[in-house]
Scaffold this motif. Structure first.
Motif, PDB file in Angstrom:
ATOM      1  N   VAL A   1       0.870  -1.171   0.000  1.00  0.00           N
ATOM      2  CA  VAL A   1       0.000   0.000   0.000  1.00  0.00           C
ATOM      3  C   VAL A   1       0.910   1.224   0.000  1.00  0.00           C
ATOM      4  CG1 VAL A   1      -1.758   1.298   1.257  1.00  0.00           C
ATOM      5  CG2 VAL A   1      -1.785  -1.214   1.296  1.00  0.00           C
ATOM      6  N   GLU A   2       0.723   2.100  -0.983  1.00  0.00           N
ATOM      7  CA  GLU A   2       1.539   3.309  -1.088  1.00  0.00           C
ATOM      8  C   GLU A   2       0.618   4.521  -1.207  1.00  0.00           C
ATOM      9  OE1 GLU A   2       5.166   5.141  -3.786  1.00  0.00           O
ATOM     10  OE2 GLU A   2       4.219   3.272  -4.387  1.00  0.00           O
ATOM     11  N   ASP A   3       0.678   5.390  -0.208  1.00  0.00           N
ATOM     12  CA  ASP A   3      -0.160   6.596  -0.212  1.00  0.00           C
ATOM     13  C   ASP A   3       0.393   7.638  -1.159  1.00  0.00           C
ATOM     14  OD1 ASP A   3      -0.770   6.355   3.327  1.00  0.00           O
ATOM     15  OD2 ASP A   3      -1.937   5.579   1.664  1.00  0.00           O
ATOM     16  N   GLY A   4      -0.505   8.322  -1.860  1.00  0.00           N
ATOM     17  CA  GLY A   4      -0.104   9.421  -2.730  1.00  0.00           C
ATOM     18  C   GLY A   4       0.693   8.990  -3.936  1.00  0.00           C
ATOM     19  N   ALA A   5       0.672   7.721  -4.249  1.00  0.00           N
ATOM     20  CA  ALA A   5       1.514   7.194  -5.317  1.00  0.00           C
ATOM     21  C   ALA A   5       1.141   7.738  -6.688  1.00  0.00           C
ATOM     22  CB  ALA A   5       1.432   5.665  -5.338  1.00  0.00           C
ATOM     23  N   ARG A   6      -0.121   7.889  -6.936  1.00  0.00           N
ATOM     24  CA  ARG A   6      -0.567   8.306  -8.262  1.00  0.00           C
ATOM     25  C   ARG A   6      -1.584   9.417  -8.099  1.00  0.00           C
ATOM     26  NH1 ARG A   6       0.570   6.516 -13.268  1.00  0.00           N
ATOM     27  NH2 ARG A   6       1.941   4.909 -12.515  1.00  0.00           N
TER      28      ARG A   6
ATOM     29  N   THR B   1      -4.129   6.597  -2.980  1.00  0.00           N
ATOM     30  CA  THR B   1      -3.477   5.416  -2.437  1.00  0.00           C
ATOM     31  C   THR B   1      -3.451   4.340  -3.514  1.00  0.00           C
ATOM     32  OG1 THR B   1      -4.228   5.944  -0.217  1.00  0.00           O
ATOM     33  CG2 THR B   1      -3.599   3.663  -0.627  1.00  0.00           C
ATOM     34  N   GLU B   2      -2.295   3.714  -3.679  1.00  0.00           N
ATOM     35  CA  GLU B   2      -2.149   2.659  -4.678  1.00  0.00           C
ATOM     36  C   GLU B   2      -1.866   1.328  -3.994  1.00  0.00           C
ATOM     37  OE1 GLU B   2       0.509   1.466  -8.618  1.00  0.00           O
ATOM     38  OE2 GLU B   2       0.702   3.469  -7.763  1.00  0.00           O
ATOM     39  N   VAL B   3      -2.494   0.291  -4.486  1.00  0.00           N
ATOM     40  CA  VAL B   3      -2.254  -1.065  -4.008  1.00  0.00           C
ATOM     41  C   VAL B   3      -1.581  -1.845  -5.129  1.00  0.00           C
ATOM     42  CG1 VAL B   3      -3.367  -3.226  -3.316  1.00  0.00           C
ATOM     43  CG2 VAL B   3      -4.175  -1.068  -2.390  1.00  0.00           C
TER      44      VAL B   3
ATOM     45  N   VAL C   1      -5.786  -9.187  -1.725  1.00  0.00           N
ATOM     46  CA  VAL C   1      -5.991  -7.844  -2.273  1.00  0.00           C
ATOM     47  C   VAL C   1      -7.329  -7.292  -1.816  1.00  0.00           C
ATOM     48  CG1 VAL C   1      -6.309  -6.531  -4.409  1.00  0.00           C
ATOM     49  CG2 VAL C   1      -4.425  -8.165  -4.215  1.00  0.00           C
ATOM     50  N   ASP C   2      -8.368  -8.100  -1.854  1.00  0.00           N
ATOM     51  CA  ASP C   2      -9.691  -7.652  -1.426  1.00  0.00           C
ATOM     52  C   ASP C   2      -9.661  -7.206   0.037  1.00  0.00           C
ATOM     53  OD1 ASP C   2     -12.419  -7.105  -1.981  1.00  0.00           O
ATOM     54  OD2 ASP C   2     -12.997  -8.993  -1.031  1.00  0.00           O
ATOM     55  N   ALA C   3      -8.998  -7.973   0.895  1.00  0.00           N
ATOM     56  CA  ALA C   3      -8.933  -7.630   2.315  1.00  0.00           C
ATOM     57  C   ALA C   3      -8.155  -6.340   2.554  1.00  0.00           C
ATOM     58  CB  ALA C   3      -8.301  -8.780   3.108  1.00  0.00           C
ATOM     59  N   VAL C   4      -7.029  -6.187   1.888  1.00  0.00           N
ATOM     60  CA  VAL C   4      -6.217  -4.985   2.066  1.00  0.00           C
ATOM     61  C   VAL C   4      -6.962  -3.760   1.540  1.00  0.00           C
ATOM     62  CG1 VAL C   4      -4.100  -3.796   1.338  1.00  0.00           C
ATOM     63  CG2 VAL C   4      -4.001  -6.171   2.120  1.00  0.00           C
ATOM     64  N   VAL C   5      -7.578  -3.880   0.382  1.00  0.00           N
ATOM     65  CA  VAL C   5      -8.306  -2.751  -0.193  1.00  0.00           C
ATOM     66  C   VAL C   5      -9.471  -2.349   0.710  1.00  0.00           C
ATOM     67  CG1 VAL C   5      -9.767  -2.037  -2.134  1.00  0.00           C
ATOM     68  CG2 VAL C   5      -7.562  -3.149  -2.550  1.00  0.00           C
ATOM     69  N   ALA C   6     -10.184  -3.319   1.244  1.00  0.00           N
ATOM     70  CA  ALA C   6     -11.291  -2.995   2.161  1.00  0.00           C
ATOM     71  C   ALA C   6     -10.781  -2.216   3.363  1.00  0.00           C
ATOM     72  CB  ALA C   6     -11.996  -4.271   2.615  1.00  0.00           C
ATOM     73  N   ARG C   7      -9.625  -2.606   3.885  1.00  0.00           N
ATOM     74  CA  ARG C   7      -9.045  -1.890   5.023  1.00  0.00           C
ATOM     75  C   ARG C   7      -8.622  -0.481   4.611  1.00  0.00           C
ATOM     76  NH1 ARG C   7      -4.956  -4.575   9.149  1.00  0.00           N
ATOM     77  NH2 ARG C   7      -6.898  -5.324  10.047  1.00  0.00           N
ATOM     78  N   VAL C   8      -7.990  -0.335   3.465  1.00  0.00           N
ATOM     79  CA  VAL C   8      -7.564   0.983   2.994  1.00  0.00           C
ATOM     80  C   VAL C   8      -8.773   1.902   2.836  1.00  0.00           C
ATOM     81  CG1 VAL C   8      -6.587   2.247   1.031  1.00  0.00           C
ATOM     82  CG2 VAL C   8      -5.450   0.191   1.869  1.00  0.00           C
ATOM     83  N   LEU C   9      -9.862   1.363   2.294  1.00  0.00           N
ATOM     84  CA  LEU C   9     -11.051   2.174   2.042  1.00  0.00           C
ATOM     85  C   LEU C   9     -11.769   2.597   3.317  1.00  0.00           C
ATOM     86  CD1 LEU C   9     -12.418   0.505  -1.198  1.00  0.00           C
ATOM     87  CD2 LEU C   9     -11.273   2.735  -0.969  1.00  0.00           C
TER      88      LEU C   9
ATOM     89  N   PRO D   1     -11.008   7.700   0.318  1.00  0.00           N
ATOM     90  CA  PRO D   1     -12.191   7.684  -0.547  1.00  0.00           C
ATOM     91  C   PRO D   1     -12.069   6.724  -1.727  1.00  0.00           C
ATOM     92  CG  PRO D   1     -10.922   9.673  -0.906  1.00  0.00           C
ATOM     93  CD  PRO D   1     -10.272   8.961   0.249  1.00  0.00           C
ATOM     94  N   SER D   2     -10.828   6.426  -2.116  1.00  0.00           N
ATOM     95  CA  SER D   2     -10.625   5.523  -3.253  1.00  0.00           C
ATOM     96  C   SER D   2      -9.233   4.924  -3.174  1.00  0.00           C
ATOM     97  CB  SER D   2     -10.800   6.271  -4.583  1.00  0.00           C
ATOM     98  OG  SER D   2      -9.797   7.260  -4.728  1.00  0.00           O
ATOM     99  N   VAL D   3      -9.030   3.915  -3.971  1.00  0.00           N
ATOM    100  CA  VAL D   3      -7.721   3.282  -4.095  1.00  0.00           C
ATOM    101  C   VAL D   3      -7.540   2.925  -5.564  1.00  0.00           C
ATOM    102  CG1 VAL D   3      -8.592   0.971  -3.534  1.00  0.00           C
ATOM    103  CG2 VAL D   3      -6.187   1.493  -3.156  1.00  0.00           C
ATOM    104  N   VAL D   4      -6.305   3.001  -6.045  1.00  0.00           N
ATOM    105  CA  VAL D   4      -6.017   2.667  -7.431  1.00  0.00           C
ATOM    106  C   VAL D   4      -5.051   1.496  -7.501  1.00  0.00           C
ATOM    107  CG1 VAL D   4      -6.465   4.991  -8.325  1.00  0.00           C
ATOM    108  CG2 VAL D   4      -4.139   4.370  -7.618  1.00  0.00           C
ATOM    109  N   ALA D   5      -5.046   0.861  -8.648  1.00  0.00           N
ATOM    110  CA  ALA D   5      -4.098  -0.214  -8.952  1.00  0.00           C
ATOM    111  C   ALA D   5      -3.754  -0.097 -10.422  1.00  0.00           C
ATOM    112  CB  ALA D   5      -4.705  -1.573  -8.646  1.00  0.00           C
ATOM    113  N   LEU D   6      -2.532  -0.406 -10.756  1.00  0.00           N
ATOM    114  CA  LEU D   6      -2.022  -0.257 -12.110  1.00  0.00           C
ATOM    115  C   LEU D   6      -1.466  -1.591 -12.577  1.00  0.00           C
ATOM    116  CD1 LEU D   6      -1.250   1.827 -14.364  1.00  0.00           C
ATOM    117  CD2 LEU D   6       0.953   2.022 -13.206  1.00  0.00           C
TER     118      LEU D   6
END
Length: 167
Positions: free
Chosen positions: A84-89, A93-95, A113-121, A125-130
């Protein structure tokens, strides 16, 4: 990589039905090094990381916030890494994630990934992945856990797809 304080970084281990996601420990370094140097794992990530960078990363990863070692609950075997990297893009927050090939196709990546994203959210307000456009398994995983295609572009000489999941 700059990983800033985020609720997902400071909460204790995250436990799912089959996995425990926790900070990286010294005993995990060999498996994590495999993730960085395995040609299959790195196929859509620019290729294996060079030796000098691996040595730097090895010194920095143990206990670092934002890095989640993914281990099987039943036997403690490390199967992957979710970062998990905050402010990455653009401030979001980017996962990102990498899993060892022998553990592909068993649903571990999706579960982690689902568990980590749920925690981040819980705190964003949002999370991105590339991922690369050609990385169809990764794209299917992201779509399966609720990410939506946000944009496509060329970066690092390859077509990339940015996905976003909102709280």
């Amino acid at each position: 990589m700059t990983v800033s304080p985020h609720p997902a970084h400071h909460v204790g281990p995250l436990v799912t039905a089959r996995l425990v996601l926790r900070r990286v420990r010294s005993g995990d370094v060999a498996a994590v090094t495999r993730l960085w140097t395995d040609p299959l794992v790195r196929q859509h990530l620019g290729g294996p990381v060079i030796e000098s960078v691996v040595r730097i990363r090895q010194r920095r990863i143990v206990g670092a916030p934002g890095f989640h070692a993914v281990v099987r609950a039943e036997d403690g075997v490390l199967v992957g890494l979710v970062t998990v990297e905050d402010g990455a893009r653009n401030g979001e927050t980017e996962v990102s994630y990498q899993f060892l090939p022998e553990h592909w196709g068993q649903g571990y990546a999706r579960e982690a990934v689902d568990a980590v994203v749920a925690r981040v959210l819980e705190g964003a307000p949002s999370v991105v992945a590339l991922t690369q456009e050609a990385n169809h398994p990764s794209r299917r995983l992201l779509e399966a856990v609720g990410f939506e295609h946000a944009e496509s572009f060329v970066e690092w000489d390859a077509r990339q797809v940015l996905y976003r999941r909102r709280a």
